[in-house]
Design a protein around this motif. Structure first.
Motif, short mmCIF file in Angstrom:
data_model
loop_
_atom_site.label_atom_id
_atom_site.label_comp_id
_atom_site.label_asym_id
_atom_site.label_seq_id
_atom_site.Cartn_x
_atom_site.Cartn_y
_atom_site.Cartn_z
N HIS C 39 0.84 -1.20 0.00
CA HIS C 39 0.00 0.00 0.00
C HIS C 39 0.87 1.24 0.00
N PHE C 40 1.88 1.20 0.84
CA PHE C 40 2.79 2.34 0.97
C PHE C 40 3.48 2.63 -0.36
N ILE C 42 2.46 1.96 -3.35
CA ILE C 42 1.54 2.48 -4.37
C ILE C 42 1.08 3.89 -4.05
N PHE C 43 0.64 4.10 -2.82
CA PHE C 43 -0.04 5.36 -2.53
C PHE C 43 0.84 6.41 -1.89
N THR C 44 2.04 6.02 -1.52
CA THR C 44 2.90 7.04 -0.93
C THR C 44 4.20 7.19 -1.73
N LEU C 45 4.92 6.09 -1.89
CA LEU C 45 6.21 6.19 -2.57
C LEU C 45 6.07 6.71 -3.99
N PHE C 46 5.07 6.23 -4.69
CA PHE C 46 4.88 6.70 -6.05
C PHE C 46 4.68 8.21 -6.06
N ALA C 47 3.82 8.68 -5.18
CA ALA C 47 3.54 10.11 -5.14
C ALA C 47 4.80 10.89 -4.80
N VAL C 48 5.57 10.38 -3.84
CA VAL C 48 6.79 11.09 -3.46
C VAL C 48 7.78 11.11 -4.62
#
Lengths: 491, 309, 310
Positions: C39-40, C42-48
C-alpha cells in the motif's frame, strides 16, 4: 472475547458486502437540496487536502466557501423550454455520446430539468451528464482532473478560473464555433464581460451571467447623520464627505470598510476612475499603476482606512458583511452578490439599505465579475460540447437562469445588451437596476499578461501596508510597481 | 495467557487527625480539579454549543452580533428542512459505512505492521520504518494528483482493462476511498510507540510455548492494546467521517455522496443556506461523539501488564 | 585424523549470509509487513517519487509544456523572501507545540484519576476536534474582535488592558491569537493519545513507589512522564509535522495576514501549487521542508531513542 471477535468479523463482513452492493447499484439520482443561489466575484480562497496524512492538531472540517448560482425554479408551474438546432453547420455526433458538464448550480430545479430535456430532444445522440462541484473546490478538482487527463467536457466557471485556464492553454478556442452558430452574436455581449475569457484575439468562453461592483449604503444611517438617502455620493469629494459624516469612532460607527487582504481588487475602480490603469496596453510587462493618476488614487484609497473599522483591516469583504448588516458601517463596496447575502442572512435589514453605482472622478469605472461556459481541451467531443453551451447561451435559457425565483431572487444579469432591457429582470430586484447602470461603466483591462496574478499579489501587499499606515498610498504603488515589473520581466 | 489482574487491597484507614487532614486536602484537591475541568469544558465546547443553539434559530438571528447563546426564537425548521433534503439519509449511510469499513481495515493492517516494527527484530526494520516515517513529513497536497492518477488508471477496476485504460478506475466508487485509506503510517507510528511498552517476556514465553507469530500477535499483543486500538478507532472514524476534500475529488455520482459532500451542496460562499448547514452539522457531530463515548471507556486503569516476576 | 575445514569467506559475504539467514528466519515479519508495504509503495512512494521528479521541472498543471530546469526551483527558494518569511512564521507557530502537549497531558492526567463524570468531561474536551472549522472560526473571531469581542471585554473588566485591541488585525498579535486557538483545537486529540499511553503504565509501578513513600508529584515526575516518553515523542514529531503543514485555519482566520505575518509554509505551498500553478516550485519547497523536518526528527530520535524498555 471469542464471541465479541466473531461479532466484529460478522459486522465487518456485512459492511464490506453492503458497500460493494451499494457501490454497484445505481439507484435513483437524488435531487440536490433546496435552492442555493447567488454567486461569486473573484477572490479565490483555498482548500487543504488531507489525502494521506493525519495530525492531531487543529480542527476538523473545512471552509465552506464557494460560489453560488441562480436557481430559477418556477413556483410549481411546469416549465416549458423550446429551442432548435442552432448550429446546423456543426455536425451532429454519429453515435450516442455523453457530454459532461461541471457546475455548482443546482440542476435539479424544474428549469434545469426542462432545459436539459429539451436539449436532448433536439439532439438525440447527446446525453448531458452533470458533475456537481462546489465553487470553492472547483478549481482544485479541475487541476487534478486535467493533470490526470480526464477533465469534464464543459464547465460553468467563474471568470478568474476561465482566465487561468485559457491563459495556460487548457481550453478549446471558440471563434470557429461561434462563426458557425446562428444564435451567438459576439457584438451583443457587453464587451467587458467577454474580456476575462479572451486571450489576445481568441475567445475561449461564452459569458453566461454577470455582476458589477457597486456601492451599498445604509439609508437609515444616511438619515441619521443628515444625508439624503436618495442621493448617494457621486464624486470622490462627496464620497469622502459622506464617509466622514458617517464615522463616529467613539460609538463604533464607521463610514466605509477597507480590507487589506483584498486591497488590490477594490483599488482598481478608484485607479481607473482617476484615469489610471494596471498595465500598459502596448507592453504587458510595463506596470503603470504608479502613474500620477495611480498615485492620486492610491493616496485617496489609503486615506479611507481612517473611516474603516480597525477589526476589518485583516478581514475579507465577506466577513465585513456583518458590521454593515448591523448598521455599524455606513457604506460598503462590493459586488452584486452582496445583495444576495444581505437578503439571505439578514432579512431584518431589508429596507434599510440600497445600492448605487460607484462614484466617479475623471471617468466612471467599476470591476465586473462573471461566469463563463467553457470547453476543456482534453474533451473528446468538442462539437457536441459546443452545442450544449450554445444552447445555454440562447436567450430563453439565459433569461430563465438569471431570473432566479421569487422566493430567492438572484443577483446576476445576463451580459447581453439585448437582454438587459427585459423589465422582468428588475421586478423584484431593485438593486439590479443599479447593477445594470454600473455595467455601462464596466472596465476590463485589455493587456494580455498571463502572470498578472503575481503582480497583483505584490500590489496587494503594499496597499495593505498603506492601510496600516506604514507607507503612503503613493509610495505603495510606486514600490509595488517596481517590484512587480521586476517579477514580470523574470518570467 | 500471561495477563493477570491485580487488585489493590484496600485497608480501612483509622480516623486519626493526620488522616482527617489528608482527607481535607483530598477534598480541596478534588474541588480544584472539578473547577478546572468545568471551566475548561465550558471554554472548549463554547463554539459547538453555539452551533447547536444556532441550529435552532431562524436564519435572520443566527448572525446577530454579539452571538446569541440562547435562541431568541426557537425553531425546528432548520432540522425539518435538512431532513427534507432528498438523499440525506443516503449520505449518512454512506459516511457511516465508509467510516466503519476503513476503521476496521485500518485497525487490522496498521496494528499488524506496528507490532512487527515494535516487537520483531529483522534486517531492515529500522530503515523501512524511518522511510515510512519520513513520508509523513511530505505535505499532503502533493499526494493529491498522483493518487488521483493511480485511482483513475487502476487495472480491472471501473471498466479499466489490464493496462488501466478505458474506464474510470476506482474513481467514483467507494473503493477510491477505502483503498487509499486502508493503511496509515501515522497510525502505525502511534501504535508502535504504544506496543513498545509491552514486556518482551510475555512474547518470549508464548514463543517458548510454541505459539505461531500470528497467534502471538492476535492472542497476546492485541488484547493488551485495548487503549491504543480504541484511540485509533476514534481518530480513524472522526477522520473518515469528517473527510471532505478527498471524497469531493474522487466522487461525482450523487448516490455516493457522503454527509460532508451533501452538506457542501448548501454551502455557497455568499448565499450559504446557513440554517440548514447548522442543523446538518449538528447532526453530523452526533455519530462521532457517540463513537468517542463508546470507545473512551477503554481508557481505564486497572488492566495491569504484569511480566514474569 | 581431524581435518578442520577452513572456509575462505570474506567478512562481507559472511554478513550477507547472516542477514539472509535472519531474513529467512523472520519471514513472518515480512509477511505481516507486506500489505502495508505494498500500500505504501503504491499510494505514498509513487507520489513522493513523482513529486521529486516534478521538482526538477517547470511544471504548470495545465500547460502541456513542462520543461526540465534542473535545480532552478531549489535555487529560487533560497532567494525567495516570501519563503523566508513563511519559514519564520512557521517557526514561531512551533511555540504552540509544547503548549499543546502540556495542555493535553494536563487534561489527560486529570481525567485519568477517579473523577466523577470522567467520560463526560473527556467527551467535552474532545468536542473541538469535531467542531466544524467554519463554526469555530466564527466564534473565535468573535472572541478576538476589537469592538465587541469577548476577550477584550474581560481583559478590560479585569483592568489588564486599557483599550480595545484588534487581535486578528494586529500584525504582532495575530499569530499568538492563532496559536491559542490551535491549542484549543488540538488538546482533545492530544488528550486521547496520552490517555491511551497512560494505560500502558503498569499499576505496580505506582504501588511500589507509594510503598517507598513517593509523593504524587514524585510519582508524576519519575514514573509517569518518563514512561510516557514514546508517546510524547510521537506527539511531538506529529505536532511538528502538523505545524509545518497547517493552513486552512490560517486562511479562514487571517488570510495569511496581517501583512503576511501568519502565512505559513503550508499556505504558501498551496498557493504556489494550486493557484499560481507552479507545481515544480511547490514540490521543491515541500522537499526542502521535508529535509528540515527530517533532520530535526533524526536528532530527536537519536537523542531520546524514543523508546522505553522495561
Amino acid at each position: 472475547m471469542r464471541k465479541e471477535r466473531s461479532l466484529v468479523w460478522a459486522v465487518t463482513a456485512l459492511l464490506v458486502v453492503m458497500s460493494l452492493v451499494l457501490s454497484a447499484c445505481g439507484g435513483q439520482p437524488t435531487a440536490a437540496p433546496t435552492e442555493p443561489s447567488g454567486q461569486e466575484p473573484t477572490e479565490a480562497p483555498a482548500e487543504p487536502t488531507d489525502v494521506a496524512t493525519e495530525a492531531p492538531t487543529g480542527e476538523a472540517t473545512e471552509a465552506p466557501t464557494g460560489a453560488a448560482t441562480e436557481d430559477p425554479a418556477a413556483t410549481g408551474e411546469p416549465v416549458v423550454i423550446t429551442g432548435e438546432n442552432y448550429s446546423p453547420d456543426i455536425p451532429e455526433p454519429a453515435e450516442p455520446v455523453t457530454v459532461t458538464w461541471a457546475t455548482w448550480i443546482n440542476t435539479e430545479s424544474p428549469f434545469w430539468q426542462a432545459t436539459i430535456a429539451a436539449f436532448e430532444e433536439v439532439h438525440p445522440n447527446i446525453t448531458i451528464e452533470v458533475q456537481s462541484v462546489p465553487n470553492e473546490e472547483m478549481f482544485d478538482k479541475f487541476l487534478t482532473q486535467i493533470a490526470a487527463g480526464n477533465p469534464p467536457d464543459t464547465a460553468y466557471v467563474s471568470d478568474w478560473m476561465t482566465g487561468a485556464l485559457a491563459q495556460n492553454d487548457g481550453l478549446v478556442p471558440l471563434d470557429d464555433y461561434i462563426a458557425k452558430s446562428n444564435i451567438i452574436d459576439v457584438d451583443d455581449y457587453v464587451p467587458a464581460y467577454l474580456e476575462p475569457s479572451r486571450v489576445g484575439d481568441v475567445q475561449y468562453g461564452l459569458p453566461f451571467a454577470g455582476e458589477t461592483t457597486m456601492l451599498f449604503y445604509r439609508t437609515d444611517r444616511f438619515e441619521e447623520v443628515g444625508l439624503d438617502p436618495n442621493h448617494p455620493p457621486e464624486t470622490w469629494e462627496e464620497f469622502r464627505e459622506y464617509a466622514e459624516k458617517l464615522t463616529d469612532t467613539a460609538n463604533a460607527k464607521y463610514g466605509f470598510a477597507v480590507f487589506a487582504p483584498e486591497s488590490a481588487f477594490y483599488f482598481y475602480p478608484w485607479l481607473w476612475q482617476a484615469g489610471g490603469d494596471q498595465l500598459n496596453p502596448d507592453d504587458p510587462n510595463d506596470v503603470i499603476w504608479d502613474s500620477p493618476e495611480g498615485q492620486k488614487a492610491a493616496d485617496f484609497y489609503a486615506s479611507l482606512a481612517q473611516y474603516s473599522p480597525p477589526d476589518l483591516l485583516n478581514a475579507t469583504s465577506w466577513d465585513g458583511r456583518v458590521p454593515f448588516a448591523n448598521g455599524d458601517v455606513g457604506m460598503y463596496m462590493a459586488g452584486t452578490w452582496f445583495a444576495g447575502t444581505l437578503m439571505t442572512e439578514f432579512p431584518d435589514a431589508t429596507g434599510l439599505w440600497a445600492a448605487a453605482p460607484l462614484p466617479q472622478d475623471q471617468r466612471c469605472a467599476t470591476t465586473i465579475a462573471g461566469d463563463h461556459l467553457v470547453i476543456f481541451k482534453a474533451s473528446k467531443n468538442p462539437d457536441a460540447a459546443f452545442k450544449w453551451i450554445e444552447w445555454l447561451s440562447a436567450p430563453q435559457n439565459m433569461i430563465g437562469y438569471n431570473l432566479g425565483n421569487p422566493s430567492e431572487p438572484g443577483t446576476l444579469l445576463p451580459p447581453k445588451t439585448s437582454l438587459l432591457e427585459d423589465p422582468n429582470l428588475y421586478e423584484n430586484r431593485p438593486y439590479l437596476q443599479a447593477s445594470k447602470d454600473s455595467m455601462e461603466c464596466a472596465y476590463v483591462p485589455t493587456a494580455d499578461q498571463p502572470n498578472y496574478f503575481m503582480a497583483e499579489e505584490i500590489l496587494n501587499e503594499y496597499l495593505g501596508q498603506a492601510f496600516y499606515g506604514e507607507i503612503s498610498g503613493a509610495e505603495a504603488v510606486q514600490q509595488a510597481a517596481e517590484e512587480a515589473e521586476a517579477t514580470l520581466q523574470e518570467q | 495467557m500471561a495477563i493477570t489482574q491485580t487488585e489493590k487491597s484496600v485497608s480501612q484507614p483509622v480516623s486519626t487527625p493526620a488522616v482527617r487532614r489528608i482527607k481535607w486536602q483530598e477534598v480541596i484537591g478534588k474541588l480544584i480539579v472539578y473547577i478546572l475541568l468545568t471551566a475548561g469544558s465550558i471554554i472548549f465546547i463554547a463554539p459547538w454549543a453555539w452551533m447547536v443553539s444556532a441550529s435552532f434559530q431562524p436564519i435572520g438571528q443566527i448572525f446577530n452580533w454579539p452571538p446569541n447563546w440562547i435562541p431568541e426564537t426557537f425553531t425546528l425548521n432548520n432540522y425539518r428542512k435538512f431532513l427534507a433534503a432528498e438523499g440525506f439519509f443516503r449520505w449518512i449511510l454512506n459516511s457511516g459505512m465508509l467510516a466503519v469499513v476503513v476503521l476496521v481495515v485500518q485497525l487490522f493492517f496498521n496494528s499488524l505492521a506496528a507490532y512487527t516494527f515494535a516487537k520483531r527484530k529483522f534486517p531492515g526494520r529500522d530503515t523501512i520504518f524511518l522511510v515510512m516515517l519520513g513520508t509523513l513529513m511530505i505535505p499532503g497536497q502533493l499526494f493529491l494528483i498522483p493518487n488521483y492518477m493511480i485511482l483513475l488508471r487502476s487495472p480491472l477496476f471501473g471498466g479499466n482493462n489490464l493496462l488501466g485504460q478505458g474506464g474510470h478506475g476506482m474513481l467514483d466508487s467507494f473503493w477510491g476511498i477505502i483503498i487509499p485509506y486502508a493503511f496509515s503510517v501515522w497510525s502505525v507510528f502511534f501504535m508502535r510507540q504504544y506496543m513498545k511498552g509491552i514486556p518482551d517476556d510475555l512474547l518470549d514465553a508464548a514463543r517458548m510455548d510454541g505459539a505461531s507469530e500470528f497467534a502471538i500477535y492476535w492472542k497476546v499483543v492485541m488484547p493488551l492494546c485495548g487503549p491504543v486500538l480504541a484511540a485509533q478507532a476514534i481518530f480513524t472514524f472522526t477522520f473518515v467521517w469528517n473527510d471532505f476534500f478527498w471524497p469531493l475529488i474522487v466522487i461525482s455520482d450523487p448516490d455516493l455522496r457522503t454527509l460532508q459532500l451533501g452538506l457542501a451542496l448548501f454551502v455557497i460562499k455568499n448565499r450559504t443556506v446557513w440554517d440548514i448547514v447548522f442543523a446538518g452539522s449538528v447532526i453530523s457531530t452526533i455519530p462521532v461523539l457517540l463513537i468517542f463515548i463508546f470507545f473512551q471507556k477503554y481508557f481505564i486503569r486497572g488492566i495491569a501488564l504484569t511480566g514474569m516476576k | 585424523m581431524a581435518v578442520t575445514e577452513i572456509t575462505r569467506s570474506s567478512p562481507f559475504s559472511a554478513r550477507l549470509r547472516e542477514t539472509l539467514r535472519q531474513m529467512r528466519k523472520n519471514w513472518t515479519a515480512y509477511l505481516f509487513l507486506a500489505p502495508g508495504i505494498i500500500h505504501f509503495a503504491i499510494f505514498t512512494l509513487f507520489a513522493v517519487g513523482f513529486a521529486f521528479y516534478i521538482s526538477f521541472h517547470e511544471w504548470n498543471i495545465i500547460k502541456p509544456d513542462k520543461p526540465f530546469v534542473g535545480l532552478e526551483n531549489y535555487l529560487e527558494l533560497i532567494d525567495d523572501p516570501r519563503f523566508h518569511r513563511a519559514v519564520k512564521n512557521t517557526m514561531t507557530f512551533m511555540i504552540g507545540v509544547p503548549l499543546n502537549l502540556l495542555a493535553g497531558l494536563f487534561v489527560a492526567l486529570l481525567l485519568n484519576t477517579k473523577v466523577r463524570g470522567q467520560a463526560i468531561y473527556r467527551t467535552l474536551f474532545y468536542i473541538p476536534v469535531v467542531t466544524p472549522l467554519v463554526v469555530s472560526s466564527i466564534i473565535w473571531k468573535w472572541v478576538y474582535q476589537g469592538d465587541y469581542g469577548l476577550l477584550n471585554y474581560y481583559l478590560l473588566q479585569l483592568g489588564i488592558i486599557d483599550h480595545k485591541i484588534t487581535w486578528l488585525a494586529d500584525p504582532n498579535l495575530a499569530l499568538p491569537a492563532l496559536i491559542i486557538m490551535g491549542i484549543w483545537g488540538g488538546t482533545g486529540a492530544t488528550m486521547v493519545i496520552y490517555l491511551a499511553g497512560l494505560q500502558s503504565i503498569p499499576e505496580e509501578m505506582y504501588d511500589a513507589a507509594k510503598v517507598d513513600g513517593a509523593s504524587a508529584l514524585q510519582r508524576l515526575l519519575f514514573i509517569t512522564i518518563p514512561l510516557l516518553r514514546p508517546t510524547t515523542f510521537f506527539l511531538f514529531i506529529t505536532a511538528v509535522i502538523g505545524t509545518f503543514q497547517i493552513f486552512t485555519e490560517i486562511y479562514i482566520m487571517t488570510n495569511g495576514g496581517p501583512l503576511n505575518r501568519t502565512t505559513t509554509i503550508g499556505y504558501y505551498l498551496y498557493i504556489n501549487a494550486f493557484r499560481e500553478l507552479e507545481m515544480g516550485y511547490a514540490t521543491a519547497m515541500a522537499f526542502v521542508l521535508f529535509a528540515m523536518i527530517f533532520v530535526f526528527t533524526v536528532i530527536q530520535w537519536k537523542y531520546t531513542r524514543g523508546d522505553v524498555e522495561y
